[in-house]
Enzyme design. Structure first.
Site, mmCIF file in Angstrom:
data_model
loop_
_atom_site.group_PDB
_atom_site.id
_atom_site.type_symbol
_atom_site.label_atom_id
_atom_site.label_comp_id
_atom_site.label_asym_id
_atom_site.label_seq_id
_atom_site.Cartn_x
_atom_site.Cartn_y
_atom_site.Cartn_z
ATOM 1 N N HIS A 236 14.751 -7.365 4.780
ATOM 2 C CA HIS A 236 14.374 -8.129 3.249
ATOM 3 C C HIS A 236 13.935 -9.392 3.588
ATOM 4 C CE1 HIS A 236 15.413 -8.131 -1.265
ATOM 5 N NE2 HIS A 236 14.094 -8.499 -0.965
ATOM 6 N N ARG A 268 12.798 -18.498 -2.276
ATOM 7 C CA ARG A 268 13.526 -17.390 -1.742
ATOM 8 C C ARG A 268 14.775 -17.735 -0.732
ATOM 9 N NH1 ARG A 268 10.344 -12.693 -2.278
ATOM 10 N NH2 ARG A 268 8.275 -13.154 -3.199
ATOM 11 N N CYS A 375 2.879 -0.354 -4.674
ATOM 12 C CA CYS A 375 1.689 -0.913 -3.979
ATOM 13 C C CYS A 375 1.538 -0.284 -2.478
ATOM 14 C CB CYS A 375 2.053 -2.498 -3.606
ATOM 15 S SG CYS A 375 1.027 -3.332 -2.461
ATOM 16 N N CYS A 378 2.160 -2.510 0.557
ATOM 17 C CA CYS A 378 3.712 -2.771 0.643
ATOM 18 C C CYS A 378 4.251 -1.463 1.286
ATOM 19 C CB CYS A 378 4.107 -2.945 -0.617
ATOM 20 S SG CYS A 378 3.251 -4.577 -1.292
#
Length: 450
Positions: A236, A268, A375, A378
């Protein structure tokens, strides 16, 4: 493998065998050291190894014909919930390898400077059967199919067999920020963490990062399940670094500009903005890097077999490309502080077998969740990177089978890797290697105050 957690949410050091990881970024520091025998290392050592020795060679390899094409079915329905709509943004789209003007076009020109062609299996032999091919094309397709069939794939990935699958040129469809975000993205990752990382159902993933004592549940888990969670978290983190490094900075009618978005990166990973979660995510990224690096080192004997070829139908180039791959794997093996997987699954045989199956099913489920990503670009990179990590785990848990490659003359070896697994393994590690490289870039940008 021994992983130590602190009593608070910041976590203390991560110990891998005798290896701890240290890193410091402005506002993103997590400090510990790593030591094995008389040698020492920190994140700077890992960065130096990756950025100078491994990353450049790896990028060259991934531009080769064998590794730049990945077969994927992007039209599979989500098996868990109804996806109301797909991302309509232009940057979410994927350009597959397909005939450009008529169904009879089956040649893909891969190198315009050399004017060299290879015959690529667009939809395996179904295209030829349906539309017809010239004899030379048919023979090339048969050779490719025969080569992979003879490998007797250890595990079958449905995308490889699906008539809806298409080959995608990864160089023409790079992983970067597409604008795909919002509740649907949260739902994808929440499903992964909530249902597939062995978390008790009584513990809920907070909407606000760092809220409460969410990560304390890991303390009661066995080392294998904690490691599994950190691999998912590291993946991730790696994806988020890619999106921050190739962010759409300017979108006008005459140009698009992609580049580093420091603000997005800090949101992030900054310790203050993420309630101390950011440093933990980066630590898990390095954990993932070391695990997949170890897999590359372990799998070297498989690729050293004289019978193995990076088959594209051009023998001389195939041999040169195999030599480059072997060089990269030798470099990976030379890293002095490898992840030690020998303590994993070292308990009772029956309990170990069940634990392995639990982890296998959890990872299989995560790979299926990738079909829920709205997506398409993605989804492409999510499927590739999860398969690559799955292949790395397969390698680490096949030590006996890989060792037997040296001693057995039986052609029916128990350890095999399909073309799809090889392509995903190297490209997935290429993404993680890129993330480590990008951390150096972000470190410079943060020091400059940009």
């Amino acid at each position: 493998l021994s992983v130590y957690d602190s009593d608070d949410i910041t976590f203390s050091s991560l110990l891998i065998g005798q290896t701890k990881i240290t890193a410091t970024l402005p506002g993103l520091s997590f400090n510990c050291t790593c030591r094995q025998d008389d040698s020492t290392c920190d994140v700077e050592t890992i960065d130096d190894f990756n950025n100078k020795q491994l990353f450049p060679k790896l990028q060259t390899l991934l531009e080769l014909d064998y590794f730049r094409f990945y077969k994927v079915n992007l039209n599979k329905p989500c098996p868990f919930w109804t996806v109301s709509s797909h991302c309509g943004l232009k940057d979410c789209a994927v350009q597959p390898c397909s005939p450009v003007s008529s169904p009879s076009f089956h040649l893909i020109q891969l190198d315009s400077t050399k004017m060299s062609h290879i015959y690529f299996v667009l939809d395996q032999l179904q295209i030829c059967k349906r539309y017809g091919c010239d004899e030379e094309t048919r023979e090339a397709l048969l050779n490719w199919s025969k080569h992979d069939d003879e490998a007797k794939l250890f595990c079958v990935v449905d995308d490889e067999e699906s008539p809806d699958s298409q080959f995608v040129d990864l160089l023409l469809n790079p992983e970067r920020f597409t604008g795909y975000r919002g509740p649907e993205v949260w739902r994808i990752w929440n499903s992964i963490y909530e249902e597939n990382c062995f978390k008790p159902y009584s513990v809920k993933r907070p909407l606000i990062p760092g809220a409460g004592k969410f990560y304390s549940w890991l303390e009661g888990q066995c080392v294998e399940k904690r490691a599994f969670y950190r691999l998912v978290s590291g993946l991730h983190a790696s994806i988020n670094i890619h999106l921050s490094a190739r962010y759409l900075l300017e979108d006008s009618w005459f140009q698009k500009k992609w580049g580093h978005n420091v603000t997005e990166f800090r949101q992030r990973f900054d310790s203050e903005l993420t309630a101390n979660e950011g440093p933990k995510r980066l630590r898990n990224l390095y954990f993932l890097y070391l695990v997949e690096l170890r897999a590359l080192a372990k799998v070297l004997p498989f690729f050293q077999q004289p019978s193995f070829r990076l088959y594209t139908g051009r023998p001389e180039e195939d041999q040169k490309h195999k030599e480059l791959l072997l060089q990269i794997l030798q470099v990976a093996r030379s890293f002095p502080l490898h992840f030690d997987e020998t303590s994993l699954f070292a308990g009772d045989e029956n309990e170990t077998a069940k634990l392995k199956e639990d982890i296998r099913l959890a990872f299989l489920n995560i790979s299926r969740i990738m079909d829920c990503v709205g997506c398409f670009k993605c989804r492409l990179w999510g499927k590739l990177q999860t398969q690559g990590l799955g292949t790395a785990l397969k390698i680490l848990f096949s030590e006996r089978e890989i060792e037997a490659l040296h001693t057995s003359n039986d052609r029916r070896q128990s350890f095999k890797l399909s073309r799809q697994e090889i392509v995903s393994l190297l490209n997935a590690f290429g993404r993680i290697s890129t993330s480590v490289r990008e951390l150096t870039n972000f470190r410079s940008l943060l020091n400059e105050g940009k």
